[in-house]
Motif scaffolding. Structure first.
Motif, PDB file in Angstrom:
ATOM      1  N   GLY A 195       0.758  -0.970   0.047  1.00  0.00           N
ATOM      2  CA  GLY A 195       0.119   0.252  -0.327  1.00  0.00           C
ATOM      3  C   GLY A 195       1.016   0.726   0.012  1.00  0.00           C
ATOM      4  O   GLY A 195       0.320   2.075  -0.504  1.00  0.00           O
ATOM      5  N   LEU A 196       1.931   1.170   0.908  1.00  0.00           N
ATOM      6  CA  LEU A 196       2.836   2.234   1.090  1.00  0.00           C
ATOM      7  C   LEU A 196       4.053   2.203  -0.100  1.00  0.00           C
ATOM      8  O   LEU A 196       3.917   3.460  -1.047  1.00  0.00           O
ATOM      9  N   PHE A 197       4.903   1.516   0.099  1.00  0.00           N
ATOM     10  CA  PHE A 197       5.679   1.720  -0.642  1.00  0.00           C
ATOM     11  C   PHE A 197       5.571   0.895  -2.221  1.00  0.00           C
ATOM     12  O   PHE A 197       6.204   1.718  -2.993  1.00  0.00           O
ATOM     13  N   LEU A 198       5.282  -0.112  -2.659  1.00  0.00           N
ATOM     14  CA  LEU A 198       5.092  -0.701  -4.090  1.00  0.00           C
ATOM     15  C   LEU A 198       4.084   0.658  -4.323  1.00  0.00           C
ATOM     16  O   LEU A 198       4.213   1.097  -6.028  1.00  0.00           O
ATOM     17  N   GLU A 199       2.614   0.363  -4.313  1.00  0.00           N
ATOM     18  CA  GLU A 199       1.833   1.973  -4.427  1.00  0.00           C
ATOM     19  C   GLU A 199       1.584   3.402  -3.850  1.00  0.00           C
ATOM     20  O   GLU A 199       1.018   3.620  -4.831  1.00  0.00           O
TER      21      GLU A 199
END
Length: 612
Positions: free
Chosen positions: A462-466
């Motif tokens: 949810g945070l790093f990838l998207e």
């Protein structure tokens, strides 16, 4: 202990037009990757088990991700004849430079070496590297390093992620082949062997055997009696006044006759124990704040096991940040609270603060973020470890174990600085036979924690990838949150040499907030820059203030316009907190609130800090 029933962290998809639509719940990480193929769940389980086994062998690194990066890079390089000619010329030039240097035919009188180590590379500091034949070994390696640096520059059309990953892997291979790692090519090792009659190699073999045994038994070396948690580490006096299944809340004893009316809550990262902020008495940020007349609370996180595999990211918000705020509000009814988050603790604090702003909860007097990221588009070299292929590997390894192990996390951080944290350490310990010198921060650094499967998967996706938090697609309890809704003033700290939360990434908080903001860029790295107590030699920082009506400054322009100041940023922060507090000091509060069910439970540093 069973995992708490968690509220599901919700995310918001977009319509075809790109506008937020109905919130969607993050699918629990334990669910089959393809829900519509539930009848084939057994096949998916076999696939995940296979990937988990491979991940254990590779320490979580996906060979598919590396293979795809090299394939992308090499295919584009094969169709770039100009780059190929450039690299051939570079190789020829480097060979000529080596030949002229080796034969003494260079035009300079002093025969200055044609290649120099990169800034910060300490592998060739020993004086023996200046004399042949070792100087030639060194120059050949540096010439190869120079060529590979050129060879792995971006080729037009290649995905940037592929280029970065190829460059990173190439640097890892070069570090392996450095002559400094060889007992036959390193003059420092040879001199030490002659001096000790080979005892350095004997001691090194003992160290190697000890480390291998600990690796197989999954144990870590016990710190010496010089450092002990509760005695001279994490030793600021206080009491645990609240405990739930995820955290303990410590209230520190006052050290002044009067205190500021508004308390401070510190939210540390759960990837490490909280006492990086309460290390030795002389460099404890918590002790400094208490000595300056602040009432300080900090969260001490529970170290999860496989039984807590389903703890979610929202559990850390609810049972950590919000539970602590609720407890403090019982001790300080009607009083606003200064909140401070470090690293991942700053990220979850930002999420909690945005949620509070959305829900008209105005209990925060200010928000301080220490080396914490809210936007992850420029998250530094850690992004090299994260794409869909890599994340699938990590998820399946965590799915199998129930958590991400502390050694598996530490391996990724060490790889970012392999020449120093892996190879230089190995040379010192195994070939020079030197015991590692123990410091307070090294004891803390080895005292890491585990990351629950579901929470870490949600965090990475949810945070790093998207990057959903700053793109308007992160929802809590089914409703989207936005950082710009936060009205409390911000105090943001970035560190110049941070490999985990690069300061330009930390600075991007200024893009997504509208309230008053102070940004500080301080000397040091992710941990060392935060430990910057008054009187620490050689420290400097830059500081700038932004009022809501000011226009955005890019980070490099900001750095140019704010010259460095000598000293500690702690003093600036203490003054800033006083400015944001009530003008009159008050009598220190009671320890806890017994009438509200918050009686002292145990002396600081509590019990969770000792969980291994």
């Amino acid at each position: 202990m069973t995992a708490p029933k968690s509220s599901e962290t919700a995310q918001t998809p977009t319509t075809r037009a790109g506008t937020p639509n109905v919130p969607a719940i993050i699918e629990p990480a334990s669910a089959p990757p393809n829900g519509h193929r539930s009848h084939q769940h057994s096949y998916e389980t076999l696939d995940r088990a296979s990937r988990a086994l491979t991940a254990r062998l590779t320490n979580g690194v996906s060979p598919n991700a590396a293979g795809a990066a090299f394939s992308d890079f090499m295919l584009h390089l094969s169709r770039a004849p100009g780059r190929q000619i450039e690299l051939a010329e570079r190789a020829q030039q480097n060979l000529i430079k080596l030949f002229l240097h080796a034969t003494g035919l260079t035009s300079t009188i002093e025969n200055r070496p044609p290649f120099e180590p990169k800034p910060g590379d300490r592998r060739f500091d020993h004086e023996g590297w200046q004399k042949p034949p070792f100087s030639l070994f060194k120059q050949y390696f540096l010439a190869s390093q120079d060529w590979w640096d050129t060879a792995t520059e971006e080729v037009r059309g290649t995905r940037r992620r592929s280029t970065d990953r190829v460059g990173f892997i190439t640097r890892q291979m070069l570090d392996v082949m450095s002559p400094s790692n060889s007992p036959f090519l390193n003059p420092e090792i040879l001199a030490k062997t002659m001096e000790t009659g080979g005892m350095n190699l004997y001691e090194g073999s003992r160290h190697f055997a000890d480390d291998i045994m600990r690796q197989f038994t999954h144990t870590r070396a016990e710190p010496s009696a010089e450092y002990e948690v509760g005695r001279n580490l994490a030793c600021t006096p206080g009491q645990v006044i609240y405990r739930n299944e995820l955290c303990e809340l410590i209230q520190y004893s006052p050290q002044t006759d009067k205190v500021q009316a508004e308390p401070i809550l510190i939210v540390p990262a759960w990837i490490m124990k909280y006492y990086i902020l309460d290390l030795s008495p002389e460099n404890s940020l918590i002790r400094y704040l208490v000595s300056q007349g602040f009432t300080v609370f900090t969260i001490s996180w529970h170290n999860p096991s496989a039984d807590e595999r389903d703890l979610s990211l929202d559990d850390y918000r609810r049972l950590g940040v919000m539970a602590a705020l609720d407890a403090i509000s019982k001790i300080f009814p009607g009083t606003k609270i200064h909140a401070c988050g470090y690293c991942l603790g700053g990220t979850i604090l930002s999420i909690a603060a945005a949620t509070m702003a959305r829900d008209n909860d105005d209990r925060l007097a200010s928000v301080t973020l220490l080396a914490a990221q809210t936007d992850f588009t420029e998250a530094g070299e850690l992004m090299l470890f994260l794409d869909e292929s890599q994340l699938a590997f990590l998820e399946d390894m965590m799915w199998d174990q129930g958590y991400l192990d502390q050694e598996q996390m530490a391996g990724a951080f060490r790889a970012l600085r392999a020449e120093d944290l892996i190879w230089t350490r190995a040379v010192r310990r195994y070939l020079l036979g030197q015991d590692e010198e123990e410091f307070d921060i090294s004891v803390w650094n080895s005292d890491s924690t585990r990351m629950p499967y579901r929470m870490h998967s949600e965090y990475l996706r949810g945070l790093f990838l998207e990057n959903r938090l700053t793109s308007g697609r992160f929802a809590v309890e089914g409703r989207v949150i936005a950082l710009k809704d936060i009205n409390a003033p911000f105090f943001i700290i970035g560190t110049e040499m941070d490999h985990i939360a690069p300061w330009r990434s930390v600075y991007k908080t200024t893009l997504f907030t509208d309230s008053e903001l102070t940004f500080v860029l301080t000397k040091g790295g992710h941990n060392g820059g935060i430990l910057s107590e008054p009187g620490h030699r050689g420290r400097h920082y830059r500081i700038g203030h932004r009022t809501p009506e000011k226009l955005y400054l890019d980070p490099d322009t900001w750095a140019e316009r704010h010259p460095p100041k000598e000293g500690s940023w702690w003093v600036e922060w203490g003054n800033w907190l006083r400015e944001k507090s009530s003008p009159e000091m008050v009598a220190p509060p009671a320890m806890g609130a017994p009438d509200e069910g918050l009686s002292p439970l145990v002396a600081a540093p509590g019990t969770y800090i000792f969980q291994s």
